[in-house]
Design a protein around this motif. Structure first.
Motif, mmCIF file in Angstrom:
data_model
loop_
_atom_site.group_PDB
_atom_site.id
_atom_site.type_symbol
_atom_site.label_atom_id
_atom_site.label_comp_id
_atom_site.label_asym_id
_atom_site.label_seq_id
_atom_site.Cartn_x
_atom_site.Cartn_y
_atom_site.Cartn_z
ATOM 1 N N VAL A 69 -55.547 -72.738 27.887
ATOM 2 C CA VAL A 69 -54.874 -73.291 28.817
ATOM 3 C C VAL A 69 -53.836 -71.915 28.379
ATOM 4 O O VAL A 69 -53.645 -71.782 29.845
ATOM 5 C CB VAL A 69 -54.678 -74.529 28.788
ATOM 6 C CG1 VAL A 69 -53.210 -74.411 30.333
ATOM 7 C CG2 VAL A 69 -55.804 -75.422 29.582
ATOM 8 N N LYS A 70 -53.959 -72.010 27.096
ATOM 9 C CA LYS A 70 -52.346 -70.754 27.049
ATOM 10 C C LYS A 70 -53.023 -70.223 26.786
ATOM 11 O O LYS A 70 -51.944 -69.115 26.781
ATOM 12 C CB LYS A 70 -52.524 -71.569 25.500
ATOM 13 C CG LYS A 70 -51.462 -71.059 24.509
ATOM 14 C CD LYS A 70 -50.504 -71.229 23.481
ATOM 15 C CE LYS A 70 -49.590 -70.221 22.736
ATOM 16 N NZ LYS A 70 -48.880 -69.922 23.171
ATOM 17 N N CYS A 71 -54.149 -69.639 26.212
ATOM 18 C CA CYS A 71 -54.734 -68.267 25.925
ATOM 19 C C CYS A 71 -55.621 -67.783 27.206
ATOM 20 O O CYS A 71 -55.073 -66.657 27.580
ATOM 21 C CB CYS A 71 -55.822 -68.018 25.228
ATOM 22 S SG CYS A 71 -55.339 -68.441 23.481
ATOM 23 N N PHE A 72 -56.129 -68.536 27.941
ATOM 24 C CA PHE A 72 -56.438 -68.140 29.892
ATOM 25 C C PHE A 72 -56.368 -68.264 30.751
ATOM 26 O O PHE A 72 -56.744 -68.287 31.984
ATOM 27 C CB PHE A 72 -58.431 -67.839 28.992
ATOM 28 C CG PHE A 72 -58.672 -68.000 27.783
ATOM 29 C CD1 PHE A 72 -59.143 -66.073 27.460
ATOM 30 C CD2 PHE A 72 -58.699 -68.382 27.011
ATOM 31 C CE1 PHE A 72 -59.375 -65.915 26.766
ATOM 32 C CE2 PHE A 72 -59.653 -67.984 25.860
ATOM 33 C CZ PHE A 72 -59.783 -66.385 25.289
ATOM 34 N N ASN A 73 -55.691 -69.689 30.542
ATOM 35 C CA ASN A 73 -55.109 -69.552 31.962
ATOM 36 C C ASN A 73 -55.829 -71.660 32.333
ATOM 37 O O ASN A 73 -55.916 -70.620 34.062
ATOM 38 C CB ASN A 73 -54.225 -68.868 32.929
ATOM 39 C CG ASN A 73 -52.830 -68.465 31.745
ATOM 40 O OD1 ASN A 73 -51.993 -69.211 31.342
ATOM 41 N ND2 ASN A 73 -52.891 -66.534 32.231
ATOM 42 N N THR A 131 -61.059 -62.586 21.534
ATOM 43 C CA THR A 131 -60.365 -62.427 20.278
ATOM 44 C C THR A 131 -59.321 -61.907 20.564
ATOM 45 O O THR A 131 -58.523 -62.764 20.372
ATOM 46 C CB THR A 131 -61.622 -61.987 19.547
ATOM 47 O OG1 THR A 131 -62.653 -62.747 18.622
ATOM 48 C CG2 THR A 131 -60.568 -62.427 18.364
ATOM 49 N N TRP A 132 -59.369 -60.947 21.185
ATOM 50 C CA TRP A 132 -58.002 -59.562 21.285
ATOM 51 C C TRP A 132 -57.347 -60.912 22.540
ATOM 52 O O TRP A 132 -55.668 -60.166 21.502
ATOM 53 C CB TRP A 132 -57.867 -59.006 22.076
ATOM 54 C CG TRP A 132 -58.298 -57.600 20.579
ATOM 55 C CD1 TRP A 132 -59.469 -56.682 20.410
ATOM 56 C CD2 TRP A 132 -57.520 -57.140 19.696
ATOM 57 N NE1 TRP A 132 -59.868 -55.841 18.996
ATOM 58 C CE2 TRP A 132 -58.049 -56.791 18.910
ATOM 59 C CE3 TRP A 132 -56.292 -57.931 19.144
ATOM 60 C CZ2 TRP A 132 -57.670 -55.516 17.578
ATOM 61 C CZ3 TRP A 132 -55.892 -56.850 17.866
ATOM 62 C CH2 TRP A 132 -56.510 -56.190 17.272
ATOM 63 N N THR A 133 -57.352 -61.076 23.165
ATOM 64 C CA THR A 133 -56.864 -61.926 24.067
ATOM 65 C C THR A 133 -55.835 -63.277 23.543
ATOM 66 O O THR A 133 -55.254 -63.542 23.799
ATOM 67 C CB THR A 133 -57.271 -62.430 25.275
ATOM 68 O OG1 THR A 133 -57.951 -61.804 25.824
ATOM 69 C CG2 THR A 133 -56.739 -63.500 26.309
ATOM 70 N N VAL A 134 -56.755 -64.094 21.893
ATOM 71 C CA VAL A 134 -56.853 -65.298 21.910
ATOM 72 C C VAL A 134 -55.182 -65.114 21.225
ATOM 73 O O VAL A 134 -54.183 -65.337 20.954
ATOM 74 C CB VAL A 134 -57.281 -65.780 20.501
ATOM 75 C CG1 VAL A 134 -57.021 -67.253 19.815
ATOM 76 C CG2 VAL A 134 -58.803 -66.443 22.068
ATOM 77 N N LEU A 135 -55.578 -63.651 19.914
ATOM 78 C CA LEU A 135 -54.417 -63.236 18.836
ATOM 79 C C LEU A 135 -52.794 -63.002 20.058
ATOM 80 O O LEU A 135 -52.382 -63.139 18.970
ATOM 81 C CB LEU A 135 -55.199 -61.554 17.591
ATOM 82 C CG LEU A 135 -55.877 -61.790 17.204
ATOM 83 C CD1 LEU A 135 -56.822 -60.733 16.849
ATOM 84 C CD2 LEU A 135 -55.635 -63.266 16.066
ATOM 85 N N LYS A 176 -51.600 -63.340 22.137
ATOM 86 C CA LYS A 176 -51.549 -64.418 23.036
ATOM 87 C C LYS A 176 -50.537 -65.603 21.659
ATOM 88 O O LYS A 176 -49.184 -65.915 21.691
ATOM 89 C CB LYS A 176 -52.556 -65.481 23.956
ATOM 90 C CG LYS A 176 -51.778 -67.204 24.442
ATOM 91 C CD LYS A 176 -50.793 -66.457 25.297
ATOM 92 C CE LYS A 176 -51.872 -66.036 26.229
ATOM 93 N NZ LYS A 176 -50.718 -65.599 27.680
ATOM 94 N N TYR A 177 -50.780 -64.862 20.707
ATOM 95 C CA TYR A 177 -50.212 -65.270 19.570
ATOM 96 C C TYR A 177 -49.221 -64.983 18.554
ATOM 97 O O TYR A 177 -49.476 -65.187 17.726
ATOM 98 C CB TYR A 177 -50.966 -66.314 18.292
ATOM 99 C CG TYR A 177 -52.009 -67.970 19.466
ATOM 100 C CD1 TYR A 177 -51.354 -69.794 19.180
ATOM 101 C CD2 TYR A 177 -52.571 -67.843 19.866
ATOM 102 C CE1 TYR A 177 -50.719 -70.150 18.916
ATOM 103 C CE2 TYR A 177 -52.802 -69.424 21.116
ATOM 104 C CZ TYR A 177 -52.487 -70.676 20.415
ATOM 105 O OH TYR A 177 -52.765 -71.366 20.599
#
Length: 360
Positions: free
Chosen positions: A222-226, A275-279, A281-282
């Protein structure tokens, strides 16, 4: 050059098209912008700007055409040095232009120290000789030698075949580059990427049991991809991991080993945007470093004989964090958990004694 917003995300990027005369550079750009094939394209086009909604990334794209004439060499070199990505063309009906990729263009771009992704494009696919060897067999040695080549694609401006894909891949290589994440030779995640993903895993592992349970995996999604994950989707993810490596999943959930394996799998399958979306987002930038806006250190104005003292709340926070990662139980055995606030303060401050008061 690419521009970024305040959160480190790109708002625009610039792609420069180079290649021998007659390979179809201008026709390729016109076909993309107008959905038509020009009978007599001009020798060199002015910069072409595509609106943010042209591709799903919603990033403005500027495409710069170049001349291959010797008298225009300096100008072409200047444009290449400003590029976020290079589209390098050859013509399917002119074998010598394919040879020139390795004998001139790729060595020349290295000489200029152009360190951006390169998309190699075979234009005039409609004139392709079916008896030619498979393009992958021809290009494999080239990609092995020139790791900056992100992908190779063939297209036809006349037939409108894969024209939009050319610049989609060029833009994708800018927004989601492979090089910072993955070592193509060893087929492994790079150390900086591993460190960042380990940090993210630890932040998501709220109960600090070394595994992401179903609730933690769902919160991460949810945090990374809503979007939440269904239980069946979570089970599918864990099954994919456990089939490849047993240690990737345990009774508590997805382990760090499994988490890293998943990202390596995404990258190998071309899903770098995951992976880039995760990175991002953090809080990581394109070099996988925490953004400057997340590392703003507070400044304190104080008298020369004053010092900074941690509050009780800060001490409790540090204690909880330390205990969470104290695998050998040193903190517990020292009685920190049950010590009085005064004793806990003395323990923390005693470790700072060698420092000068101005450094604390």
């Amino acid at each position: 050059m690419a521009e970024e917003d305040g959160q480190g995300a790109r708002s625009r990027c610039q792609v420069v098209v180079v290649g021998d005369h007659g390979t179809g550079k201008s026709g390729l750009i016109i076909a993309l912008a107008t959905d038509s094939f020009p009978d007599k394209p001009p020798p060199v086009l002015p910069p072409t700007c595509l609106p943010p909604d042209f591709y799903p990334s919603r990033v403005s794209l500027t495409i710069v055409d170049t001349s291959s004439r010797q008298q225009d060499k300096i100008k072409t070199e200047t444009e290449c040095k400003k590029a976020d990505a290079i589209v390098l063309t050859y013509s399917d009906d002119l074998p010598r232009t394919l040879d020139r990729l390795s004998t001139y263009w790729l060595p020349e771009l290295r000489r200029l120290e152009i360190k951006v992704p390169i998309v190699v494009v075979g234009c005039k696919l409609d004139l392709h000789d079916d008896r030619q060897s498979d393009i992958e067999q021809i290009m494999a040695p080239l990609m092995q030698e020139y790791r900056e080549i992100e992908t190779i694609i063939e297209c036809s401006a006349l037939k409108q075949v894969q024209i939009a894909d050319v610049f989609y891949y060029a833009q994708k290589a800018v927004l989601h580059p492979t090089a910072p994440l993955f070592d193509q030779e060893t087929r492994t995640l790079k150390p900086r990427c591993v460190r960042a993903l380990k940090r993210i895993f630890m932040l998501c592992d709220r109960d600090k049991d070394g595994a992401l349970n179903d609730a933690e995996l769902n919160d991460f999604q949810v945090k990374c991809f809503n979007a939440p994950l269904q239980l069946s989707e979570i089970d599918e993810v864990k099954n994919v991991v456990s089939e490849k490596m047993a240690e990737g999943v345990n009774v508590d959930g997805l382990t760090l080993t499994g988490f890293l394996f998943l990202h390596a799998l995404f990258i190998e399958k071309g899903r770098l945007e995951t992976t880039w979306t995760v990175l991002r987002k953090y809080g990581y930038d394109d070099e996988i470093k925490l953004r400057d806006d997340l590392l703003q250190y507070p400044s304190f104005k104080r008298c020369a004989d004053a010092f900074v003292e941690l509050t009780e709340k800060a001490l409790d926070f540090l204690k909880r964090d330390f205990v969470a990662f104290d695998a050998d139980g040193v903190v517990e055995s020292a009685g920190l958990c049950t010590a009085t606030p005064t004793a806990r303060r003395a323990l923390f401050y005693s470790s700072l004694q060698p420092l000068d008061g101005a450094d604390i």
